[in-house]
Design a protein around this motif. Structure first.
Motif, PDB file in Angstrom:
ATOM      1  N   ARG A 184      42.879  29.266  31.964  1.00  0.00           N
ATOM      2  CA  ARG A 184      42.812  30.431  31.785  1.00  0.00           C
ATOM      3  C   ARG A 184      41.733  31.024  30.887  1.00  0.00           C
ATOM      4  O   ARG A 184      41.651  32.223  30.668  1.00  0.00           O
ATOM      5  CB  ARG A 184      44.143  30.579  31.012  1.00  0.00           C
ATOM      6  N   GLU A 185      40.726  30.060  30.454  1.00  0.00           N
ATOM      7  CA  GLU A 185      39.744  30.485  29.700  1.00  0.00           C
ATOM      8  C   GLU A 185      38.532  31.162  30.629  1.00  0.00           C
ATOM      9  O   GLU A 185      38.318  30.928  31.725  1.00  0.00           O
ATOM     10  CB  GLU A 185      38.944  29.378  29.165  1.00  0.00           C
ATOM     11  N   LEU A 186      38.233  32.470  29.992  1.00  0.00           N
ATOM     12  CA  LEU A 186      37.114  33.091  30.808  1.00  0.00           C
ATOM     13  C   LEU A 186      35.887  32.636  30.314  1.00  0.00           C
ATOM     14  O   LEU A 186      35.493  32.552  28.992  1.00  0.00           O
ATOM     15  CB  LEU A 186      37.403  34.618  30.294  1.00  0.00           C
ATOM     16  N   LYS A 187      34.800  32.059  31.177  1.00  0.00           N
ATOM     17  CA  LYS A 187      33.707  31.191  30.785  1.00  0.00           C
ATOM     18  C   LYS A 187      32.635  31.946  31.751  1.00  0.00           C
ATOM     19  O   LYS A 187      31.614  32.183  31.468  1.00  0.00           O
ATOM     20  CB  LYS A 187      33.777  30.032  30.754  1.00  0.00           C
ATOM     21  N   ASP A 188      32.981  31.778  32.903  1.00  0.00           N
ATOM     22  CA  ASP A 188      32.326  32.278  34.272  1.00  0.00           C
ATOM     23  C   ASP A 188      31.605  33.480  34.224  1.00  0.00           C
ATOM     24  O   ASP A 188      32.531  34.400  34.013  1.00  0.00           O
ATOM     25  CB  ASP A 188      32.803  31.692  35.334  1.00  0.00           C
ATOM     26  N   ALA A 189      30.143  33.791  34.032  1.00  0.00           N
ATOM     27  CA  ALA A 189      29.860  35.317  34.238  1.00  0.00           C
ATOM     28  C   ALA A 189      30.500  36.267  35.210  1.00  0.00           C
ATOM     29  O   ALA A 189      30.888  37.324  34.866  1.00  0.00           O
ATOM     30  CB  ALA A 189      28.421  35.225  34.198  1.00  0.00           C
ATOM     31  N   GLY A 190      30.560  35.482  36.401  1.00  0.00           N
ATOM     32  CA  GLY A 190      31.234  36.269  37.598  1.00  0.00           C
ATOM     33  C   GLY A 190      32.702  36.742  37.178  1.00  0.00           C
ATOM     34  O   GLY A 190      33.247  37.855  37.518  1.00  0.00           O
ATOM     35  N   GLU A 191      33.584  35.645  36.801  1.00  0.00           N
ATOM     36  CA  GLU A 191      34.691  35.845  36.284  1.00  0.00           C
ATOM     37  C   GLU A 191      34.841  36.983  35.217  1.00  0.00           C
ATOM     38  O   GLU A 191      35.827  37.788  35.233  1.00  0.00           O
ATOM     39  CB  GLU A 191      35.572  34.745  36.070  1.00  0.00           C
ATOM     40  N   ILE A 192      34.303  37.040  34.193  1.00  0.00           N
ATOM     41  CA  ILE A 192      34.148  38.001  32.955  1.00  0.00           C
ATOM     42  C   ILE A 192      33.750  39.409  33.460  1.00  0.00           C
ATOM     43  O   ILE A 192      34.464  40.413  33.343  1.00  0.00           O
ATOM     44  CB  ILE A 192      33.163  37.520  32.172  1.00  0.00           C
ATOM     45  N   ILE A 231      36.465  42.437  33.443  1.00  0.00           N
ATOM     46  CA  ILE A 231      36.199  43.517  32.788  1.00  0.00           C
ATOM     47  C   ILE A 231      36.164  44.935  33.885  1.00  0.00           C
ATOM     48  O   ILE A 231      36.776  45.798  33.451  1.00  0.00           O
ATOM     49  CB  ILE A 231      34.669  43.690  32.385  1.00  0.00           C
ATOM     50  N   ASP A 232      35.826  44.704  35.072  1.00  0.00           N
ATOM     51  CA  ASP A 232      36.103  45.762  36.043  1.00  0.00           C
ATOM     52  C   ASP A 232      37.347  46.087  36.541  1.00  0.00           C
ATOM     53  O   ASP A 232      37.416  47.292  37.039  1.00  0.00           O
ATOM     54  CB  ASP A 232      35.177  45.318  37.239  1.00  0.00           C
ATOM     55  N   SER A 233      38.164  45.400  36.125  1.00  0.00           N
ATOM     56  CA  SER A 233      39.763  45.689  36.515  1.00  0.00           C
ATOM     57  C   SER A 233      40.629  46.279  35.474  1.00  0.00           C
ATOM     58  O   SER A 233      41.522  46.698  35.533  1.00  0.00           O
ATOM     59  CB  SER A 233      40.457  44.411  36.817  1.00  0.00           C
TER      60      SER A 233
END
Length: 298
Positions: free
Chosen positions: A5-13, A17-19
């Motif tokens: 559940r941790e946000l680490k990957d730049a693409g995931e982040i 944010i876009d959502s």
């Protein structure tokens, strides 16, 4: 800790944010600790703004008005506007003025600091109590001076460093003798953080509510996190889409539960009171977590 559940990957982040259209952010433990801003937070806030995101700073601290909070933001060189700040004192004032149909002839009896009365005044609500009742009763004979008051339409409790029996007795009397008097509280926190530790939040909040609720056999409407009423006020004022709103906080039982109760996305930051062990063991789990707000600007 559930590491997936941790946000680490730049693409995931970026996708996360876009959502989101609107971010609700707790302050202490997320943006700052006391009077120290966490590293990278100003840049992260500016980044979210540059992406067109609305930021709302949501706090259970009822001691300060929005104007006082704005001064703190300015003193810490953080950009904010008055309309972006939403404390529990303002939530209570907005609720009374816009959702309670409070009669203009009635007054609110306040147990709390000046921030509450400042916010009531800003919404055109008359109030009494607060600092004017800081002087306590001198003996039992003074009890006879406390009587029902037909001008009181609501009792509002918040954090009060100068709580005393006089204030408690007045609040009880107004509520006990007139069931039409609204029973409200800014929040129900049992502790609050200060000076690197925690202190009891019962001086005007959690424990004091119990002191009144038990003999009255009556529960208050609580305006602060995690209660739904506060979110209803925010959605009403800002016309938010809950599905495209995210609550960011450092507390599972207030911030994250608050978001979940309202159907928001939730993001926990690990810069406040929640330890990895507490996160792993808790029944309350955020949608995602991140080490600090600064990490949103990957």
């Amino acid at each position: 800790m559930t590491t997936d559940r941790e946000l680490k990957d730049a693409g995931e982040i970026e996708a996360f944010i876009d959502s989101i259209d609107t971010f609700l952010l707790d302050c202490d433990g997320v943006i700052w600790a006391g009077n120290t801003v966490f590293d990278g937070v100003p840049e992260a806030l500016n980044y979210l703004r540059s992406k067109g995101k609305r930021l709302l700073f949501v706090t259970n601290n009822s001691t300060k008005s929005r104007a006082s909070y704005l001064k703190k933001f300015q003193s810490l060189n953080l950009h904010a506007t008055l309309d972006e700040i939403f404390g529990s004192a303002y939530a209570a004032a907005y609720y009374i003025a816009h959702q309670l149909n409070f009669p203009p002839t009635k007054k609110v009896y306040v147990i709390g600091m000046s921030g509450i009365q400042d916010e009531l005044t800003s919404e055109g609500i008359s109030s009494v109590g607060g600092s004017e009742d800081d002087d306590n009763l001198s003996d039992m004979a003074d009890m006879a001076s406390i009587k029902p008051d037909p001008s009181i339409g609501a009792v509002l409790l918040g954090f009060d460093l100068n709580i005393n029996y006089k204030k408690l007795a007045k609040a009880f009397t107004y509520l006990h003798h007139d069931e039409g008097v609204h029973f409200l509280a800014t929040n129900s926190d049992l502790t609050f953080p200060a000076g690197g530790t925690v202190y009891p939040g019962g001086f005007g909040t959690g424990a004091l509510l119990a002191a009144l609720s038990a003999p009255l056999d009556r529960k208050p409407v609580v305006l602060g996190k995690p209660h739904q009423t506060m979110l209803d006020v925010i959605v009403n004022k800002y016309h938010l889409d809950p599905q495209r709103t995210c609550m960011i906080g450092d507390r599972l039982d207030t911030d994250i539960a608050f978001g979940q109760h309202g159907g928001l996305k939730t993001l926990l930051v690990m810069t406040g009171v929640t330890s990895p062990k507490k996160l792993q063991e808790s029944d309350i789990q955020p949608d995602r977590f991140i080490q600090g707000l600064a990490n949103l600007k990957a």
